[in-house]
Design a protein around this motif. Structure first.
Motif, PDB file in Angstrom:
ATOM      1  N   LYS A 119       0.822  -1.233   0.000  1.00  7.68           N
ATOM      2  CA  LYS A 119       0.000   0.000   0.000  1.00  7.68           C
ATOM      3  C   LYS A 119       0.844   1.266   0.000  1.00  7.68           C
ATOM      4  O   LYS A 119       0.319   2.357  -0.192  1.00  7.68           O
ATOM      5  N   ILE A 120       2.119   1.141   0.279  1.00  6.91           N
ATOM      6  CA  ILE A 120       2.979   2.339   0.333  1.00  6.91           C
ATOM      7  C   ILE A 120       3.392   2.685  -1.092  1.00  6.91           C
ATOM      8  O   ILE A 120       3.999   1.864  -1.778  1.00  6.91           O
ATOM      9  N   THR A 121       3.026   3.873  -1.555  1.00  7.73           N
ATOM     10  CA  THR A 121       3.289   4.213  -2.964  1.00  7.73           C
ATOM     11  C   THR A 121       4.268   5.385  -3.080  1.00  7.73           C
ATOM     12  O   THR A 121       4.490   6.137  -2.120  1.00  7.73           O
ATOM     13  N   VAL A 122       4.789   5.533  -4.297  1.00  5.04           N
ATOM     14  CA  VAL A 122       5.745   6.606  -4.577  1.00  5.04           C
ATOM     15  C   VAL A 122       5.101   7.978  -4.345  1.00  5.04           C
ATOM     16  O   VAL A 122       5.726   8.875  -3.766  1.00  5.04           O
ATOM     17  N   SER A 123       3.853   8.146  -4.766  1.00  4.04           N
ATOM     18  CA  SER A 123       3.248   9.478  -4.610  1.00  4.04           C
ATOM     19  C   SER A 123       3.081   9.838  -3.128  1.00  4.04           C
ATOM     20  O   SER A 123       3.278  10.994  -2.734  1.00  4.04           O
ATOM     21  N   MET A 124       2.776   8.838  -2.305  1.00  5.04           N
ATOM     22  CA  MET A 124       2.677   9.121  -0.862  1.00  5.04           C
ATOM     23  C   MET A 124       4.042   9.511  -0.304  1.00  5.04           C
ATOM     24  O   MET A 124       4.150  10.404   0.544  1.00  5.04           O
ATOM     25  N   ILE A 125       5.069   8.843  -0.780  1.00  7.83           N
ATOM     26  CA  ILE A 125       6.422   9.154  -0.299  1.00  7.83           C
ATOM     27  C   ILE A 125       6.811  10.569  -0.731  1.00  7.83           C
ATOM     28  O   ILE A 125       7.325  11.358   0.065  1.00  7.83           O
ATOM     29  N   GLN A 126       6.518  10.884  -1.990  1.00  7.71           N
ATOM     30  CA  GLN A 126       6.881  12.227  -2.464  1.00  7.71           C
ATOM     31  C   GLN A 126       6.167  13.300  -1.654  1.00  7.71           C
ATOM     32  O   GLN A 126       6.755  14.305  -1.272  1.00  7.71           O
ATOM     33  N   HIS A 127       4.900  13.061  -1.391  1.00  2.34           N
ATOM     34  CA  HIS A 127       4.106  13.993  -0.603  1.00  2.34           C
ATOM     35  C   HIS A 127       4.748  14.201   0.777  1.00  2.34           C
ATOM     36  O   HIS A 127       4.948  15.335   1.231  1.00  2.34           O
ATOM     37  N   LYS A 128       5.118  13.101   1.433  1.00  2.00           N
ATOM     38  CA  LYS A 128       5.731  13.171   2.768  1.00  2.00           C
ATOM     39  C   LYS A 128       7.117  13.820   2.710  1.00  2.00           C
ATOM     40  O   LYS A 128       7.500  14.607   3.569  1.00  2.00           O
ATOM     41  N   LYS A 129       7.867  13.487   1.660  1.00  2.00           N
ATOM     42  CA  LYS A 129       9.233  14.023   1.551  1.00  2.00           C
ATOM     43  C   LYS A 129       9.223  15.539   1.348  1.00  2.00           C
ATOM     44  O   LYS A 129      10.122  16.234   1.810  1.00  2.00           O
ATOM     45  N   ASN A 130       8.193  16.037   0.651  1.00  2.00           N
ATOM     46  CA  ASN A 130       8.081  17.491   0.472  1.00  2.00           C
ATOM     47  C   ASN A 130       7.929  18.190   1.817  1.00  2.00           C
ATOM     48  O   ASN A 130       8.420  19.292   2.020  1.00  2.00           O
ATOM     49  N   ARG A 131       7.243  17.496   2.742  1.00  2.00           N
ATOM     50  CA  ARG A 131       7.039  18.098   4.066  1.00  2.00           C
ATOM     51  C   ARG A 131       8.204  17.829   5.009  1.00  2.00           C
ATOM     52  O   ARG A 131       8.352  18.492   6.026  1.00  2.00           O
TER      53      ARG A 131
END
Ligand code: 13P
Ligand code: SF4
Length: 304
Positions: free
Chosen positions: A178-190
Motif C-alpha cells: 500500500k505504500i506508494t511513490v506518490s505518498m512518499i513524495q508527498h511526505k518528503k516534500n514536508r
C-alpha cells in the motif's frame, strides 16, 4: 480487569514455572515487546527458536513464525497467543504452481521466503528471510530460481544477483504494497531532511527511492548508526518502539497512517497469559510433512 503490571508479573512467574520462553517480532505491540525474552526479525527469532532450552515457546507473531519454530523443535510445545494471527502473503503461492514451475525447468531451485506455510516449505529447496535472501541466492548453484511467495523481495534480490534467472511469483505483503511513490513524495516534500528507509517487501519503485533498504533489524540498526535526525520509515510501525527507545533524540515518521499489520497486532499480554496458563493454541503440524518442511529451514540456518 488485570492491569498491565499484574499481567506482566503473572506471565513472568508462569514462564519460570513452566520453563517457557517468549519470542516476539518487532511488529507486535510495544506492551508485548516489553515482556518478551527475545525481540527480533524473522531470522533472529528462528535462531533463538533453535537455541532455546525452554520446553514451551510462546510465539508473539504470526502463524508461519510459530510453524517454523515448531519445525525446528518438534519435541517442544509452540503456543500461539492468537490462533487467527496469520500472514496473508504466506498463502499467495500453491503447491500446484511450484510443481508446474519444476516441470518447466530441469535446473530449478525453489527459494522460499520464510513468510510461507509449512506445506509450501516442504516443496521448497531453501528458505530465506529478508536479511539473508541476497546472500543465499548469490550462493545457489542453480541458475534458475523460483522465488516465492513475495514478488517485491524477489525483484529486490534479482536486481542484486543479475547472473541468476530469478522467476517471480505474484505474492505480496498487503501492508507494504500500500505504500506508494506518490505518498512518499508527498511526505518528503514536508520532511526534506528525512532519510527514507524501507523494508524489501515494499514495491520496487519505492525501494528505488530509498536511502537504505533492510530487514526490520537492519532498519533499526541503520537508524542507530546514521547521524541523520529524521527518518521516513516504509515498514510496519511496530519498529518505531525500538527505534525511538534506542534513539530518543531522533524523529521517525510513517509514510501513511495505516502501515499496520493487523494480524501482528492481535497479540496481547492477556492472550499470552491465557495460552501459558492453559497451554492452548498449540501448533500441531501434519507429521507427513515435518521432515520435508524442516530441511529448507535448516539449510538456511546452515545446519546441514
Ligand atoms: P523481517 O524479516 O524483517 O522480520 O520481516 C518479516 C515480515 O513479516 C515483514 O513483513
Ligand atoms: Fe505478513 Fe505483511 Fe504482516 Fe509481515 S507485515 S506478517 S508480510 S502481512
Amino acid at each position: 480487569m488485570k492491569g498491565n503490571n499484574s499481567l506482566a508479573n503473572e506471565i513472568a512467574s508462569l514462564k519460570i514455572k513452566k520453563n517457557a520462553v517468549i519470542l516476539a517480532h518487532y511488529y507486535v505491540e510495544e506492551e508485548v515487546q516489553k515482556i518478551a525474552d527475545y525481540v527480533g526479525d524473522s531470522y533472529y527469532l528462528s535462531q533463538k527458536a533453535v537455541e532455546t532450552k525452554a520446553q514451551i515457546i510462546v510465539f508473539a507473531g504470526v502463524r508461519f513464525m510459530g510453524e517454523s519454530a515448531k519445525l525446528l523443535n518438534p519435541d517442544k510445545k509452540v503456543l500461539m497467543p492468537d490462533e487467527k494471527a496469520d500472514c496473508a502473503m504466506a498463502h499467495m503461492i500453491t503447491v500446484a504452481e511450484i510443481e508446474k514451475m519444476r516441470e518447466k525447468y530441469d535446473d530449478l531451485a525453489v527459494v522460499c521466503y520464510i513468510n510461507s506455510t509449512a506445506e509450501i516449505k516442504q516443496h521448497s529447496d531453501i528458505c530465506v528471510t529478508s536479511s539473508n535472501a541476497v546472500q543465499i541466492v548469490r550462493n545457489m548453484k542453480e541458475k534458475n530460481l523460483f522465488f516465492i511467495p513475495d514478488r517485491n523481495l524477489g525483484s529486490y534480490v534479482a536486481a542484486r544477483v543479475p547472473d541468476k534467472n530469478v522467476i517471480l511469483n505474484e505474492g505480496y505483503c498487503p501492508v507494504h504494497e500500500k505504500i506508494t511513490v506518490s505518498m512518499i513524495q508527498h511526505k518528503k516534500n514536508r520532511l526534506p531532511e528525512a532519510l527514507l528507509i524501507a523494508h524489501p517487501e515494499c514495491r520496487k519503485e519505492v525501494l528505488e527511492l530509498a536511502d537504505f533498504v533492510g530487514s526490520t533489524s537492519e532498519l533499526i540498526e541503520f537508524v542507530g548508526r546514521n547521524p541523520a535526525k529524521q527518518f521516513l520509515v516504509a515498514t510496519e510501525t511496530g519498529v518505531f518502539y525500538q527505534m525511538q527507545k534506542q534513539n530518543p533524540d531522533k524523529l521517525f515518521y510513517s509514510v501513511r497512517e495505516d502501515q499496520i499489520c493487523h494480524d501482528m497486532k492481535r497479540i496481547t499480554r492477556k492472550k499470552i497469559l491465557e495460552v501459558l496458563e492453559n497451554e492452548t493454541n498449540e501448533i500441531l503440524l501434519d507429521p507427513s510433512f515435518i521432515e520435508g518442511a524442516v530441511k529448507p529451514l535448516e539449510r538456511m540456518l546452515g545446519r546441514f
